[in-house]
Design a protein around this motif. Structure first.
Motif, short mmCIF file in Angstrom:
data_model
loop_
_atom_site.label_atom_id
_atom_site.label_comp_id
_atom_site.label_asym_id
_atom_site.label_seq_id
_atom_site.Cartn_x
_atom_site.Cartn_y
_atom_site.Cartn_z
N ARG A 1 0.98 -1.19 -0.10
CA ARG A 1 -0.03 0.05 -0.08
C ARG A 1 0.78 1.30 0.01
N GLY A 2 0.27 2.42 -0.36
CA GLY A 2 0.72 3.72 -0.35
C GLY A 2 0.79 4.45 1.03
N PRO B 1 -0.18 0.32 -5.29
CA PRO B 1 1.14 0.37 -6.15
C PRO B 1 1.74 -1.12 -5.94
N PHE B 2 2.62 -1.43 -6.67
CA PHE B 2 3.20 -2.73 -6.71
C PHE B 2 4.44 -2.78 -6.08
N GLY C 1 -3.88 10.69 -4.82
CA GLY C 1 -3.91 11.62 -3.91
C GLY C 1 -4.60 11.14 -2.68
N GLY C 2 -5.30 10.42 -2.91
CA GLY C 2 -6.46 9.87 -1.69
C GLY C 2 -6.41 8.38 -1.33
N LEU C 3 -7.49 7.78 -0.80
CA LEU C 3 -7.50 6.58 -0.41
C LEU C 3 -8.32 5.70 -1.28
N ALA D 1 2.44 -4.89 3.60
CA ALA D 1 3.80 -4.01 3.38
C ALA D 1 3.34 -2.61 2.91
N SER D 2 3.87 -1.80 3.29
CA SER D 2 3.90 -0.32 2.47
C SER D 2 5.22 0.48 2.29
#
Ligand SMILES: [Zn+2]
Length: 418
Positions: free
Chosen positions: A39-40, A372-373, A363-365, A390-391
Motif C-alpha cells: 500500500r501507499g 502500488p506494486f 492523492g487519496g485513499l 507491506a507499505s
C-alpha cells in the motif's frame, strides 16, 4: 560490495501489470518476491510518497504532507506547491528542517554516496537528499555531496523518451562505473501519460510498456554485474496508483459558499488540494469553526472518508498545529471507456496551484490509487507472493538491513523474512 538498486515506475497500478503490457514486471512478480498487499501512504501524492520511501517514515514523521502544503511564513496561512525547486528551503525556514527524518542518502553515506536519477517534479527529486549527503540528478539542477552543483546535469524532459535517456545513463555511468551502495531511478512513466490520457488506453499501456522496458534494462545490468545475485538487492515499485477523474470540485468555493471561509484567498481556512484528497488548515482565530465544518463535510457529495483528531494519526498525518481535517474525495468502482475500474472526484484550486489534466489522478485513499506494486529480489527474501501488510515505509528498512546498517528512527520494518 553489497548494494541496493531501486526503480520506481511512478503511478503504476498493480492491477495493470500483465504479460502483455509489462512483461518484465509480470515475470518478476512470479520469479522474485512480490508483495500483494502493498500500500501507499496518505496523501498518495508523489512528493509525500518519495519522502516516505526515502525516510522509511509516514508523513507525520518526515513532515512533507503533500504535493501542496499550508505554511505560515508570518503573514497568515497560505498554500504552497511542494513541487517547486525552492520548496524544501521554504520548509526549512518555517519548520527548522527540510525533512524531520534522515533519508537513505544520509543513512548509507558511511558506505559511499548514494545516487538518485529522477524525471518527475523537482520537489519529488530533491526530497531524497535535502541535506546533500549524496548525488541527485534532475533536469532542474543536479547536485553532489554538500549540495555542490554538478556540471554534468540531466538534460531530459518528462515522459518516456527522457526516461529512456536517463535509464541508459543510470545503467552505464552509475551502476557499471560508480557502483554506489544505493542507487534509485525514478521514472516519470506511466504517471505522465496517465495524467494526460485515459487509464488503460493504448497510449497509457504503451507508457507502462516503456517503463517496463527500462526496468528490464536496469535488471539486465544488475544481473551482468552480479551474476549470482548474492550482493545486490534489486527492487521495483510504484509510489501509488491512479484513479480516473470523475469530477472536479473547488473546495475553496464550497467552503466560501457554506460560510466557513471569508473569501477564496482568505487565510482563515486554507485548503491544500492533493488531487483526489485535500487537507484543511484553520488559523487560530478560525479554529472554533472546525466542529461545524466536521458536521457539514460528511453531507457533501464530494466527501469520502474524513479524518480529524485521532484519525489523523491513523492516516499518518500530524496532529496539533493548524492541520485539522483531511478528506479523501468520493469515488466509485465504475470502469472507464477502456474497462479500467475506479473513479474519484478531485480537488481543484481555482486560485492556481497546479492545474489538473483531465484523466488519471491520485492523492487519496481510493482503492486503485492505494494499489502500488512492489517486487524485490534479494538474498534473504523468499521468492513468491507475500501477503503481509507491506507499505512504502518498509522499503528503506529492507534496504538498510541488506546493507547491514542501523534500522533506527523508522516507521517501517524490514520485509526480509516476511
Ligand atoms: Zn502523478
Amino acid at each position: 560490495m553489497k548494494g541496493a538498486v531501486l526503480v520506481v515506475c511512478d503511478s503504476l497500478r498493480a492491477d495493470l501489470i500483465d504479460d502483455a503490457t509489462a512483461p518484465t514486471l509480470a515475470r518478476l512478480r512470479r520469479e522474485a518476491a512480490s508483495f500483494t498487499a502493498f500500500r501507499g501512504v496518505f496523501p498518495s501524492t508523489t512528493r509525500t510518497s518519495a519522502a516516505s520511501i526515502a525516510t522509511g517514515s509516514r508523513p507525520a514523521s518526515h513532515g512533507l504532507l503533500g504535493n501542496t502544503m499550508v505554511l505560515d511564513e508570518g503573514a497568515g496561512l497560505k498554500c504552497y506547491s511542494a513541487g517547486k525547486p525552492d520548496f524544501l528551503e521554504r520548509l526549512r525556514r518555517v519548520t527548522g528542517r527540510a525533512l524531520h527524518r534522515p533519508t537513505l542518502h544520509e543513512r548509507v553515506a558511511s558506505l559511499g554516496p548514494a545516487v538518485l536519477m529522477s524525471n518527475v517534479s523537482p520537489g519529488a527529486a530533491y526530497v531524497h537528499d535535502p541535506e546533500g549527503a549524496g548525488y541527485v540528478y534532475h533536469r532542474s539542477g543536479s547536485f553532489g555531496p554538500g549540495r555542490a552543483p554538478l556540471a554534468d546535469g540531466l538534460d531530459i524532459r518528462v515522459g518516456a523518451d527522457g526516461d529512456d535517456t536517463m535509464t541508459a545513463r543510470f545503467c552505464s555511468e552509475i551502476l557499471e562505473q560508480r557502483r554506489p551502495p544505493y542507487a534509485v531511478l525514478w521514472l516519470s512513466e506511466p504517471d505522465h501519460t496517465g495524467h494526460h490520457t485515459p487509464l488503460g488506453s493504448p497510449e497509457h499501456r504503451a507508457a507502462i510498456g516503456r517503463a517496463d522496458a527500462n526496468v528490464a534494462r536496469v535488471l539486465e545490468t544488475v544481473d551482468r554485474l552480479d551474476p549470482g545475485g548474492k550482493e545486490t538487492l534489486f527492487a521495483a515499485c510504484s509510489d501509488h496508483g491512479m484513479q480516473t477523474i470523475r469530477r472536479k470540485v473547488d473546495l475553496d468555493e464550497r467552503l466560501v459558499e457554506a460560510g466557513f471561509k471569508a473569501s477564496l484567498d482568505s487565510s482563515d481556512v486554507v485548503v491544500a488540494p492533493q488531487g483526489t484528497s485535500a487537507i484543511l488548515h484553520f488559523s487560530p482565530a478560525a479554529a472554533d469553526r472546525i466542529p461545524a465544518v466536521l458536521a457539514w463535510l460528511p453531507k457533501q457529495d464530494f466527501a469520502g472518508e474524513i479524518a480529524s483528531g485521532e484519525t489523523l494519526s491513523q492516516w499518518g498525518l500530524p496532529r496539533g498545529g493548524t492541520l485539522a481535517i483531511a478528506v479523501s474525495l468520493a469515488g466509485d468502482d465504475e470502469p472507464n471507456a477502456f474497462g479500467v475500474r475506479g473513479r474519484s472526484d478531485v480537488a481543484e484550486n481555482a486560485l492556481g496551484g497546479e492545474s489538473l489534466p483531465g484523466h488519471g489522478q491520485h492523492g487519496g485513499l481510493g482503492r486503485y490509487e492505494q494499489r502500488p506494486f512492489l517486487v524485490i529480489r534479494a538474498p534473504g527474501i523468499a521468492h513468491g507472493s507475500h501477503f503481509t501488510n507491506a507499505s512504502l515505509v518498509d522499503i528503506a528498512p529492507t534496504i538498510l538491513r541488506h546493507l547491514g546498517l542501523a534500522e533506527d528512527t523508522l516507521d517501517g520494518r524490514a520485509l526480509t523474512g516476511a
